[in-house]
Design a protein around this motif. Structure first.
Motif, mmCIF file in Angstrom:
data_model
loop_
_atom_site.group_PDB
_atom_site.id
_atom_site.type_symbol
_atom_site.label_atom_id
_atom_site.label_comp_id
_atom_site.label_asym_id
_atom_site.label_seq_id
_atom_site.Cartn_x
_atom_site.Cartn_y
_atom_site.Cartn_z
ATOM 1 N N ASN A 1 14.683 10.319 -13.549
ATOM 2 C CA ASN A 1 14.242 9.480 -12.433
ATOM 3 C C ASN A 1 12.986 8.676 -12.766
ATOM 4 O O ASN A 1 12.050 8.594 -11.975
ATOM 5 N N LEU A 2 12.959 8.130 -13.956
ATOM 6 C CA LEU A 2 11.824 7.330 -14.395
ATOM 7 C C LEU A 2 12.275 5.882 -14.573
ATOM 8 O O LEU A 2 13.440 5.613 -14.874
ATOM 9 N N ALA A 3 11.350 4.966 -14.398
ATOM 10 C CA ALA A 3 11.673 3.547 -14.520
ATOM 11 C C ALA A 3 12.004 3.205 -15.969
ATOM 12 O O ALA A 3 11.331 3.655 -16.902
ATOM 13 N N ILE B 1 11.800 5.771 -30.237
ATOM 14 C CA ILE B 1 11.699 5.548 -28.801
ATOM 15 C C ILE B 1 10.229 5.692 -28.424
ATOM 16 O O ILE B 1 9.600 6.715 -28.728
ATOM 17 N N LYS B 2 9.685 4.647 -27.784
ATOM 18 C CA LYS B 2 8.268 4.639 -27.444
ATOM 19 C C LYS B 2 8.065 4.438 -25.953
ATOM 20 O O LYS B 2 8.799 3.698 -25.313
ATOM 21 N N THR B 3 7.039 5.129 -25.448
ATOM 22 C CA THR B 3 6.505 4.844 -24.119
ATOM 23 C C THR B 3 5.094 4.331 -24.352
ATOM 24 O O THR B 3 4.669 4.192 -25.501
ATOM 25 N N SER B 4 4.358 4.092 -23.298
ATOM 26 C CA SER B 4 3.005 3.558 -23.471
ATOM 27 C C SER B 4 2.089 4.529 -24.217
ATOM 28 O O SER B 4 1.172 4.111 -24.896
ATOM 29 N N GLY B 5 2.356 5.825 -24.125
ATOM 30 C CA GLY B 5 1.458 6.787 -24.749
ATOM 31 C C GLY B 5 2.044 7.613 -25.877
ATOM 32 O O GLY B 5 1.319 8.208 -26.654
ATOM 33 N N LYS B 6 3.352 7.670 -25.987
ATOM 34 C CA LYS B 6 3.982 8.557 -26.971
ATOM 35 C C LYS B 6 5.091 7.844 -27.723
ATOM 36 O O LYS B 6 5.626 6.842 -27.271
ATOM 37 N N GLN B 7 5.441 8.432 -28.854
ATOM 38 C CA GLN B 7 6.551 7.925 -29.661
ATOM 39 C C GLN B 7 7.326 9.111 -30.200
ATOM 40 O O GLN B 7 6.748 10.125 -30.565
ATOM 41 N N ILE B 8 8.638 8.980 -30.256
ATOM 42 C CA ILE B 8 9.492 10.045 -30.781
ATOM 43 C C ILE B 8 10.579 9.409 -31.628
ATOM 44 O O ILE B 8 11.025 8.305 -31.344
ATOM 45 N N ASP B 9 10.994 10.104 -32.658
ATOM 46 C CA ASP B 9 12.119 9.671 -33.476
ATOM 47 C C ASP B 9 13.265 10.638 -33.245
ATOM 48 O O ASP B 9 13.080 11.847 -33.281
ATOM 49 N N SER B 10 14.429 10.080 -32.985
ATOM 50 C CA SER B 10 15.619 10.877 -32.731
ATOM 51 C C SER B 10 16.665 10.490 -33.766
ATOM 52 O O SER B 10 16.881 9.309 -34.029
ATOM 53 N N HIS B 11 17.311 11.475 -34.350
ATOM 54 C CA HIS B 11 18.296 11.182 -35.393
ATOM 55 C C HIS B 11 19.481 10.413 -34.815
ATOM 56 O O HIS B 11 19.952 10.713 -33.720
ATOM 57 N N ARG B 12 19.945 9.422 -35.530
ATOM 58 C CA ARG B 12 21.049 8.584 -35.053
ATOM 59 C C ARG B 12 22.341 9.354 -34.888
ATOM 60 O O ARG B 12 23.211 8.949 -34.117
ATOM 61 N N SER B 13 22.483 10.475 -35.554
ATOM 62 C CA SER B 13 23.718 11.246 -35.443
ATOM 63 C C SER B 13 23.955 11.720 -34.017
ATOM 64 O O SER B 13 25.101 11.868 -33.585
ATOM 65 N N PHE B 14 22.864 11.967 -33.239
ATOM 66 C CA PHE B 14 23.027 12.356 -31.838
ATOM 67 C C PHE B 14 23.766 11.277 -31.066
ATOM 68 O O PHE B 14 24.629 11.553 -30.239
ATOM 69 N N PHE B 15 23.428 10.024 -31.334
ATOM 70 C CA PHE B 15 24.038 8.892 -30.645
ATOM 71 C C PHE B 15 25.454 8.648 -31.153
ATOM 72 O O PHE B 15 26.362 8.373 -30.380
ATOM 73 N N ASP B 16 25.637 8.776 -32.465
ATOM 74 C CA ASP B 16 26.978 8.614 -33.035
ATOM 75 C C ASP B 16 27.935 9.644 -32.449
ATOM 76 O O ASP B 16 29.068 9.320 -32.098
ATOM 77 N N ASN B 17 27.470 10.889 -32.335
ATOM 78 C CA ASN B 17 28.300 11.951 -31.760
ATOM 79 C C ASN B 17 28.725 11.604 -30.339
ATOM 80 O O ASN B 17 29.857 11.855 -29.942
ATOM 81 N N ILE C 1 20.130 14.319 -26.919
ATOM 82 C CA ILE C 1 19.390 13.102 -26.590
ATOM 83 C C ILE C 1 18.427 13.389 -25.444
ATOM 84 O O ILE C 1 17.265 12.986 -25.482
ATOM 85 N N LYS C 2 18.894 14.115 -24.431
ATOM 86 C CA LYS C 2 18.036 14.479 -23.298
ATOM 87 C C LYS C 2 16.855 15.322 -23.774
ATOM 88 O O LYS C 2 15.721 15.118 -23.345
ATOM 89 N N LYS C 3 17.133 16.271 -24.650
ATOM 90 C CA LYS C 3 16.071 17.152 -25.164
ATOM 91 C C LYS C 3 15.012 16.336 -25.906
ATOM 92 O O LYS C 3 13.818 16.594 -25.763
ATOM 93 N N THR C 4 15.444 15.355 -26.659
ATOM 94 C CA THR C 4 14.500 14.483 -27.364
ATOM 95 C C THR C 4 13.664 13.676 -26.372
ATOM 96 O O THR C 4 12.451 13.578 -26.519
ATOM 97 N N LEU C 5 14.296 13.125 -25.355
ATOM 98 C CA LEU C 5 13.581 12.306 -24.365
ATOM 99 C C LEU C 5 12.602 13.146 -23.558
ATOM 100 O O LEU C 5 11.563 12.634 -23.126
ATOM 101 N N GLU C 6 12.913 14.425 -23.342
ATOM 102 C CA GLU C 6 12.005 15.317 -22.613
ATOM 103 C C GLU C 6 10.653 15.409 -23.296
ATOM 104 O O GLU C 6 9.632 15.609 -22.661
ATOM 105 N N GLN C 7 10.644 15.249 -24.603
ATOM 106 C CA GLN C 7 9.392 15.347 -25.363
ATOM 107 C C GLN C 7 8.459 14.177 -25.058
ATOM 108 O O GLN C 7 7.267 14.247 -25.356
ATOM 109 N N LEU C 8 8.981 13.115 -24.479
ATOM 110 C CA LEU C 8 8.155 11.965 -24.122
ATOM 111 C C LEU C 8 7.493 12.123 -22.755
ATOM 112 O O LEU C 8 6.628 11.330 -22.402
ATOM 113 N N LEU C 9 7.910 13.131 -22.003
ATOM 114 C CA LEU C 9 7.358 13.330 -20.656
ATOM 115 C C LEU C 9 5.981 13.951 -20.703
ATOM 116 O O LEU C 9 5.592 14.619 -21.546
#
Length: 85
Positions: A27-29, A45-61, A77-85
């Motif tokens: 529920n984020l913009a 994947i970057k937000t204003s304060g953080k950056q994370i790298d996610s392996h492309r295989s997650f997206f390919d899968n 993918i969700k687990k990776t994005l959670e790290q940006l919160l």
């Protein structure tokens, strides 16, 4: 302006998926994500304060899954994005 390359099209699909998960699951913009960039092996994947790298295989899968499997393939993918919160 020419046609998009297959790699550019893939990057657009991956970026759309990231923004969709970001908006629906957390529920984020979508504009809180400042950059979604596809490298050779990782999605940056970057937000204003953080950056994370996610392996492309997650997206390919996710994109190669069929039917009901797609919902289970978003978990990494969700687990990776959670790290940006």
């Amino acid at each position: 302006m020419g046609r998009r390359t297959p790699e550019e099209t893939r990057e657009m699909k991956y970026e759309k998926l990231v923004k969709e998960i970001w908006g629906k699951e957390f529920n984020l913009a979508k504009d809180e994500l400042t950059e979604v960039f596809m490298g050779k092996h990782f999605m940056t994947i970057k937000t204003s304060g953080k950056q994370i790298d996610s392996h492309r295989s997650f997206f390919d899968n996710y994109f190669f899954a069929v039917g009901g499997e797609k919902s289970t393939k978003t978990a990494p993918i969700k687990k990776t994005l959670e790290q940006l919160l």
